[in-house]
Each structure stands twice: as structure tokens, then as C-alpha cells.
Design a protein around this motif. Structure first.
Motif, PDB file in Angstrom:
ATOM      1  N   ASN A  76       0.885  -1.167   0.000  1.00  0.00           N
ATOM      2  CA  ASN A  76       0.000   0.000   0.000  1.00  0.00           C
ATOM      3  C   ASN A  76       0.917   1.208   0.000  1.00  0.00           C
ATOM      4  O   ASN A  76       1.842   1.281   0.796  1.00  0.00           O
ATOM      5  N   CYS A  77       0.677   2.119  -0.893  1.00  0.00           N
ATOM      6  CA  CYS A  77       1.508   3.324  -0.878  1.00  0.00           C
ATOM      7  C   CYS A  77       0.786   4.516  -1.462  1.00  0.00           C
ATOM      8  O   CYS A  77      -0.179   4.372  -2.211  1.00  0.00           O
ATOM      9  N   ALA A  78       1.253   5.690  -1.078  1.00  0.00           N
ATOM     10  CA  ALA A  78       0.756   6.941  -1.657  1.00  0.00           C
ATOM     11  C   ALA A  78       1.981   7.776  -1.971  1.00  0.00           C
ATOM     12  O   ALA A  78       2.813   8.026  -1.099  1.00  0.00           O
ATOM     13  N   ILE A  79       2.086   8.181  -3.236  1.00  0.00           N
ATOM     14  CA  ILE A  79       3.298   8.872  -3.686  1.00  0.00           C
ATOM     15  C   ILE A  79       3.013  10.335  -3.983  1.00  0.00           C
ATOM     16  O   ILE A  79       2.037  10.647  -4.679  1.00  0.00           O
ATOM     17  N   ASP A  80       3.860  11.209  -3.467  1.00  0.00           N
ATOM     18  CA  ASP A  80       3.783  12.630  -3.810  1.00  0.00           C
ATOM     19  C   ASP A  80       4.638  12.848  -5.049  1.00  0.00           C
ATOM     20  O   ASP A  80       5.861  12.935  -4.964  1.00  0.00           O
TER      21      ASP A  80
END
Lengths: 286, 522, 60
Positions: free
Chosen positions: B397-401
Motif C-alpha cells: 500500500n503506498c501513496a506517492i507525492d
């Protein structure tokens, strides 16, 4: 424009002479992003430049901050441009752009290496410089004309007479792209090499001065006014600071990269065309 | 083949301009050949050799610019003339109406009653120009980053001394007198004043206030480092003081990443002195401290906006008991939708991947996810052990800026140019374990002309790839925008819907929805 | 009254320096703006290019 001598970074001898003698007759001729030109009698152009530019005998380089202030005062073509007080300008030392004294026959072997090194770097300019393409035999719409007027580069005979060379150069005045057409930049670079050779050989340059005067006379009607001024400034064997430095380093030292880079930045292709002419001169004359 | 020419008499254009003209003319469809040269004898000979000489070109003189073209048909010529005139006028510098001074001094001379200077030049030069602006009593919005923290301190101290605004460095969002500046949205006028140390955080709060039918008086950015110990909240405090005497402002909202304790105290003390009701969003920071000072903490950016709007007409005690609704739509509808999305997923699919253009929106996602589900990786992780291990594609699970430095080397920021995000979307399609994609769609001035439109191709493509594998890609998007923004909100919404994207009116709702879907499969 | 509060009660009159799109967008909104065509001092283009790479102007 009220200035002090500290505002001026460099000034060429002719620019100084014109600014002092024609102080009431300097009209704004053309305006560019980092420079503008003044015109006075006899179609003489004085270039007012900022520090990113290369100084010639007919230019005046201002400190960037001063240049920006002048520029912000809304230059309008056709308006008069006054620089004062003249006393300040009188005190400014002129930049020496003459061919320096050089007598050292032992160094000549280095020249060939340097010329070849520069030729290799110039090759990268072939996507934009017409005269670089000429040297490398890369076809452009100008190739046919250049071959017929200047001769095929590889076949250029080293023993051509000076008169013959000048005649061929005259055939390419005004040919090419830019406000200083490619042919003219090429001639400029070539003349640099020629005048340096005469100095190196300790020869009297009366002959080439005469030949150059004739060439420049033809240029008056055959090319743009800006290019005519550029060529006219060669008559006394004075050249812009960057090409002068490059020519000097090519003769005296192995480290020509920085100087070469500086010349290549002149205009968008002018510098490359000048270098092409310079190297052509070295190959032909040295 | 037709040969035509355009002659500009007695015209001197610098070589860069001439090259650009040549390239642009050659690029026009229907142009076989283009030569741009001065009208010298030898050039005319050349033009003759290539079949471009006619009576007109023959008459050119050495100081005339000749633009000679060979065309497939002469209908194209008018376009060429128009294009050339456009390019030449853009580069004219002899004093017409669009005259641009080269220096700030020149600009001040030309507009002596100016009251704001917006600076976006490279950081190493920006500080000096900002100081000049302040010394001339102009307020400053310093968009540039890469200004040293020492310089920032000097500038802000100078601004405080002179009673001016020094918004930045690295300030991307402001809205002064209801005029959006840099990256900002068109929001209704109202009585909520926002002071933000975070760009997209401020934008999200602004647009949510508008959505909750409130309005803003002023939106003041402080730059990302204002609440660091070295700066000590100088500009936030300056802004609070200004809003305290601004009659149009009744409620204040502060937003920032969690500041150091001492700085938080200083800021809250200034807010207390101001005497107006306030919502403070230290995005996941210490809530107790905020309550201690009598202000209202927020759980999400949307929540901050909600509570601020409520504060306009209610007491602090009342608002403290309120909670921003989880979703706009009725919960049953949401649950049904989440379940139906989850049903389409295959067994292998279990991961959420967030691809963000706004750093703060990414941060909010990380916080909501880790609070409600579990571990989540990022290039801006909540703690170092969750630093993204696969930068190119993401992992777990990841969220990238994607606006972070490492993703924007040599490329424009994702808020403006969608290329980076387009590629990342396609890369997610290669991963069988991905279940949900979450995106932020940021509207407003400064942003891409068509943020939704620029991503739908790749979204559709990715969905196709999943379908071919017998899987399903759930795509959720949070729209950060208002009906007043230049990109038409409803059009953006319909583009997303048409591509099968579940569009939510806020980042928090988008994340919550995505979490609901994920929880159905876990 | 601080200058900030004065600002709140005035029409915005903006000097823009750097990205032209900011000035263009303000003009679109009817705001009085003058764009400064700032150039870096001799050379030094790489930093400008980096900034422009991060934030390209909108094409209209």
C-alpha cells in the motif's frame, strides 16, 4: 543617459571614438534582448551590450545593472541616445583587441593538434552552422553555392595566392542566415587567422590591409549594415575579444576548450561560422 | 507547389528569433521548404537556386528580412503570415503596450502604486529581489524555493518590521482580496480568513469552505518552513495580527504540518490575543494543545473547512460537538457502491496506490490510511521504516507525492503537466496485486488546463489491462476545485465519470471511500 | 493600521517577476499587473531552466 566610468566594463577603440565625436548624433538603430545598436554618420554602428556579450572594437559593455536601467528606459528606434558626461568616457581605457605580438616558431606543431581538436568539436555544430557543414562536407541548401564560389573544402589548394583567396571570399559575402550572414562570419574568422599569421611571421601587413579594404568596400552594398560594420572593423586587424583569445590560445597553448566555448556562444550560429572560418584559415595558411 | 514570401523591410531580429521563426514555419503542415534570410544578393541567388525567387523577393534589399516558403497550396500562407507576425511581436522591444521592464526597479517606476510583488525566479536570486520589494514597501509573494532559511528569516524579520506580508519562500497559494494568486482556486467571498503553511492543504480548505457554502476574506500563505524553530512562525503571527483587525474576517483557520511545540504555543498565543474564533489544523498534530487555547482542532482538511463554516454562525462549544459528515451522499449509497466495487476485484488484488500532485493531500491520505487500515509506504512517509522501496512503480500500500523533487527533475510539476502521472498509472496496470488507485484532481489558477482530461486515456487503458486479466481496477479521485474555477468543474466531473472513475468532492472522502472498498476484500 | 490591512482595503496592483503565466492569469481576472522580464546575470541559465522545468507555463 548619465553614466560614470565605473558603469562601463569594456570599450572598443572605435566605439569610444564614435561616442566622443558623434555624441549628438547617436540614433537608436536596433534593439535586441541583451544589446542594442546606435548608428551615426557614415553608417557606423556602436553596439551597447550587457556583460553576457563579447566586446568588439565598436562596442561598449555596460555592467548588467546599468544596462538593465538603460534598457528599462524604453528604447525607441529612431530616437537619439545621449551618453554623458563625455569627460567620464574620455577617462576609460580602451580594450586592446589588436593581434598580439607573437614570434615563436617552435610552437607551430601544437597548432595542428589544436586545430584538429577544435574541428572535432565544431562538427557537433553541424546541425545549425552552414559553414561547419561546409567544412565537413555535410549537404545543405547552401552547399552547391559554397562549392562553386569557395571551392570544395578538401580540394582547397594550400598554395592559392592571397588574391585568389580574397576573391573567393568575396563571393560569399551576404550568403547565409542571420543578421551577420554565415559567409560574413566565416570571413571574419578567416581574417583573424590571416592577421595572426602575418604577426606570427613578423610580416608587414600592408598587403592584407589593402585586400581587406577592398573586400569591405564590396560588403557595403552586399550585406546587412550590421555585418558591414563587423567586417569593416577587421581592416586594421582588430577582432572581438573571444575570437582573439581563441586564436591566441590555439597558437600558444593546448587548452582551447573554454575559449572555443565562448566563441561558439556568439549569436546562435555566428560563433560557429566564425570558428569555421578561423579553422579554415589555420588549415590553409599555417 | 507555390512559392510565396513575406518581407519585413528594414528589420533586425536577433538570431534566436530568426531560428524560432524558421522552425515554426517549417513545422506548419503544407510547408515543403522555408528559408529565412536577409535579402542580400547572394541570398537571392540561393533562393533562385531552390526555386523560391519571385518578383517580390527580388526586390528585397540586404537589410530586409525575407521569409520565403514553398507551399503545397497557397491557402496555408495566411496562417504562416499570422504566425510569423505573432512571433515577431512577442519579441519586439521598442516600447509598445506590452512592454516589460527588466528589473524590479523598472517595474516599480512603471507602477508606483503597486502593492504586491509576486516572485518566481530561481531561488539563488529570488531573496535579493524580495528584499528590494520589501524595502520599497511592497508586500511579497515568494513562490521560489531554494532560498536559504537564513535568508527567509532575514526577509520575514524585515517584513514584520515594516508591517508587510512576506509570503514564502516556497509559498504556492494565496488569495488576497479574493484574487487567486499563483496556485489557488476561485472561492466565494466571505468571512473566513485562512493562514496556511501548506499549498494544497490551503487549497483544499478553501474549496471545501466554498462547497459548504461559506466564503473567504483573505487566504495568506506563509511558505512551508514558517513554523520551523528557526523562523518561529513569524509570518503566521503577522498574518493572524492582520486578520485580527480585519473587519471582514470573523473566523480564522490555520493549517500547517505539525510544528515544534514552542512554535505551536507562540502561534496559538497570538491567535488567542487576536480574540476571534478559530479552527486549527496541524494535520495530525497535537490536538490537546489547540483545545487548551480554546480553539477547534480538525481531523481532516475537509473537517477544518466544515468547522470553520459552522463557527461563523455558532459558538465554539456547539461546533466542538459537531463532526463533519463522513460522506456527502447517504451512507447506504456509499456502502452499496463500495460493495459493488469490491465484488469486481479478483482474489489477488489487495493494494491501494495513491498518485498525488499535492503533497499535503498525499500526507492526509497517509494519515487516514494508517489510522484506519495499517501500514502505508510513501516517498514522504509518516515514519522512516515506510519509505517507498520501489520508486518507479510503488510497493505494497503506498501513496506517492509526485510533486516531490525526485520525481520532477527535468519535468514540470504534476499539477501542471500530467506526463509523470500518466506513466505511473500505466505502471500500476502491470501489477496484479493492485486493487485501488487514488488520485487528486486539483483545479484552479496555475493548474493544468484539463487535469481530468489529461488522465482519462491512461485510466481507461489501465482498466482495460486489468479487465483482460479477469481483474478490475477501482479508481477513485478527489476533486479539489470549485464551480468558479477556470477548468469547468462539472466537465471535469463528467470526464471522470465517463472513464469509470468514482469522483468524490474532497480528498478525505476519496480516501475514506477507497478504504471502505479495501476493507471489503481484506 | 499596518500595511497588510491597507492592502486588504485596496485594489491589487501586482508586479510579477518570473513565470509569465502568473501575470497572464491575473490579467485574465482583470487585475492590474506588470510583468518583469527578469534575466539572470551573465550566464546562469541552468537554474532558470530547473525552475521552468518544475513549473512550465501553461500553453493557451
Amino acid at each position: 543617459m548619465n553614466i560614470t566610468k565605473n558603469d562601463i566594463v569594456k570599450i572598443g577603440y572605435k566605439a569610444r571614438e564614435l561616442v566622443l565625436e558623434e555624441s549628438n548624433n547617436l540614433i537608436i538603430h536596433s534593439v535586441f534582448q541583451n544589446a542594442f545598436n546606435l548608428i551615426c554618420s557614415n553608417d557606423f554602428i556602436v553596439g551597447i551590450l550587457n556583460e553576457t556579450n563579447v566586446c568588439t572594437t565598436q562596442s561598449l559593455v555596460f555592467k548588467n545593472s546599468v544596462f538593465n536601467n538603460i534598457y528599462d528606459s524604453k528604447l525607441k528606434i529612431g530616437n537619439e541616445f545621449k551618453l554623458f558626461p563625455l569627460n567620464e568616457i574620455k577617462q576609460i581605457e580602451v580594450l586592446d583587441l589588436t593581434v598580439p605580438c607573437l614570434i615563436n616558431p617552435n610552437k607551430i606543431s601544437r597548432i595542428n593538434d589544436n586545430v584538429d581538436k577544435c574541428l572535432r568539436i565544431l562538427k557537433k555544430q553541424c546541425n545549425s552552422s552552414i559553414m561547419a557543414c561546409y567544412l565537413y562536407g555535410i549537404k545543405t541548401i547552401y552547399t552547391d553555392m559554397l562549392y562553386s564560389k569557395l571551392g570544395v573544402y578538401e580540394l582547397n589548394n594550400k598554395s592559392s595566392s592571397l588574391v585568389d583567396i580574397y576573391n573567393r571570399l568575396q563571393n560569399i559575402i551576404g550568403l547565409g542566415v542571420g543578421l551577420t550572414p554565415s559567409g560574413d562570419d566565416f570571413i571574419y574568422g578567416f581574417l583573424t587567422s590571416l592577421f595572426f599569421k602575418y604577426e606570427y611571421d613578423n610580416k608587414d601587413n600592408k598587403e592584407i590591409i589593402k585586400l581587406t579594404e577592398n573586400l569591405v568596400k564590396r560588403a557595403r552594398t552586399q550585406t546587412t549594415i550590421l555585418s558591414y560594420n563587423m567586417l569593416r572593423s577587421c581592416i586594421n586587424g582588430e577582432f572581438n575579444e573571444s575570437i582573439r583569445k581563441l586564436a591566441l590560445e590555439m597558437i600558444l597553448s593546448t587548452n582551447t576548450e573554454n575559449s572555443l566555448d565562448k566563441v561558439l556562444t556568439i549569436g546562435s550560429t555566428s560563433g560557429a561560422d566564425m570558428v569555421a572560418g578561423l579553422l579554415y584559415g589555420f588549415k590553409l595558411l599555417w | 507547389m507555390v512559392s510565396k514570401c513575406l518581407i519585413k523591410a528594414n528589420s533586425y531580429y536577433d538570431s534566436v528569433t530568426l531560428m524560432i521563426i524558421t522552425k515554426e514555419v517549417e513545422a506548419v503542415t503544407g510547408v515543403e521548404n522555408a528559408v529565412v534570410v536577409m535579402g542580400t544578393e547572394h541570398n537571392k541567388e540561393l533562393l533562385d537556386n531552390v526555386g523560391l525567387l519571385n518578383d517580390e523577393t527580388s526586390s528585397a534589399t540586404p537589410n530586409d528580412l525575407v521569409i520565403a516558403v514553398k507551399l503545397v497550396d497557397d491557402g496555408v500562407f495566411e496562417d504562416i503570415v499570422k504566425k510569423v507576425e505573432e512571433l515577431l511581436n512577442k519579441r519586439k522591444t521598442d516600447g509598445d503596450e506590452d512592454y516589460c521592464p527588466r528589473t524590479i526597479e523598472g517595474s516599480i517606476k512603471n507602477m508606483p502604486d503597486s502593492n504586491l510583488v509576486i516572485i518566481s525566479i530561481p531561488g539563488e536570486y529570488a531573496g535579493v529581489e524580495a528584499k528590494k520589494a520589501l524595502m520599497n514597501d511592497k508586500n511579497v509573494l515568494l513562490f521560489s524555493d531554494n532560498v536559504s532559511i537564513e535568508q527567509e528569516k532575514e526577509l520575514k524579520e524585515l517584513a514584520v518590521k515594516r508591517g508587510l506580508l512576506m509570503m514564502g519562500p516556497d509559498c504556492g497559494t494565496a488569495c488576497i482580496n479574493n484574487i487567486p494568486l499563483a496556485f489557488a482556486n476561485v472561492v466565494k467571498k466571505g468571512n473566513i480568513g485562512i493562514v496556511g503553511a501548506s499549498g494544497t492543504g490551503t487549497q483544499e480548505i478553501m474549496v471545501q469552505i466554498d462547497r459548504f457554502l461559506g466564503g473567504v476574506s483573505q487566504v495568506i500563505g506563509t511558505g512551508g518552513r514558517d513554523l520551523k524553530a528557526e523562523i518561529g512562525g513569524l509570518m503566521m503571527i503577522q498574518a493572524i495580527e492582520a486578520l485580527s483587525v480585519d473587519e471582514a474576517t470573523e473566523v480564522i483557520v490555520l493549517v500547517s504540518k505539525p510544528p515544534a511545540y514552542e512554535v505551536a504555543e507562540k502561534v496559538l498565543q497570538a491567535l488567542k490575543k487576536c480574540g476571534k474564533k478559530a479552527v486549527v489544523d496541524f494535520i495530525g498534530g497535537d490536538e490537546e494543545l489547540i483545545k487548551k487555547y480554546g480553539f477547534i482542532p480538525a481531523t481532516t482538511l475537509e473537517d477544518a473547512a466544515y468547522k470553520a463554516v459552522k463557527l461563523c454562525n455558532n459558538s465554539v462549544e456547539k461546533v466542538n460537538k459537531l463532526e463533519c459528515p463522513e460522506f456527502d451522499k447517504p451512507i447506504e449509497e456509499i456502502e452499496t457502491l463500495a460493495k459493488s466495487e469490491a465484488l469486481k476485484l479478483s482474489n489477488k488484488q489487495k493494494y491501494l496506490r495513491g498518485l498525488f500532485s499535492g503533497g499535503t493531500l498525499c500526507d492526509e491520505t497517509l494519515k487516514l490510511f494508517s489510522k484506519n487500515v495499517g501500514d502505508i509506504y510513501s516517498n514522504i512517509p509518516l515514519s522512516p521504516e515506510f519509505k517507498l522501496t520501489n520508486k518507479e512503480k510503488g510497493n505494497n500500500n503506498c501513496a506517492i507525492d509526485l510533486g516531490d523533487d525526485e520525481y520532477t527533475v527535468g519535468r514540470p510539476h504534476p499539477m501542471i503537466d500530467s506526463y509523470g502521472r500518466q506513466q505511473m498509472i500505466l505502471k500500476q496496470a502491470e501489477d496484479e496485486e493492485v486493487a485501488i488507485l487514488i488520485l487528486d484532481i486539483v483545479l484552479g489558477y496555475g493548474s493544468n488546463e484539463d487535469p481530468a482530461g489529461s488522465l482519462v486515456e491512461q485510466i481507461k487503458q489501465a482498466k482495460k489491462v486489468f479487465k483482460a486479466r479477469g481483474q478490475y481496477l477501482c479508481v477513485v479521485a478527489g476533486i479539489c476545485g470549485t464551480k468558479g474555477d477556470p477548468q469547468v468543474y462539472d466537465e471535469q466531473l463528467s470526464k471522470l465519470n465517463e472513464a469509470g472513475v468514482i469522483a468524490m468532492p474532497s480528498n478525505a472522502q476519496a480516501v475514506r471511500f477507497a478504504i471502505r472498498v479495501l476493507k471489503e476484500v481484506l | 493600521m499596518s500595511k497588510v490591512n491597507e492592502l486588504f482595503n485596496q485594489d491589487l496592483k501586482v508586479i510579477n517577476m518570473g513565470l509569465k503565466s502568473f501575470a497572464d492569469e491575473l490579467k485574465e481576472q482583470g487585475v492590474s499587473v506588470i510583468h518583469t522580464d527578469w534575466r539572470p546575470p551573465a550566464g546562469g541559465n541552468t537554474k532558470m531552466i530547473n525552475l521552468l522545468n518544475k513549473l512550465k507555463s501553461k500553453t493557451k
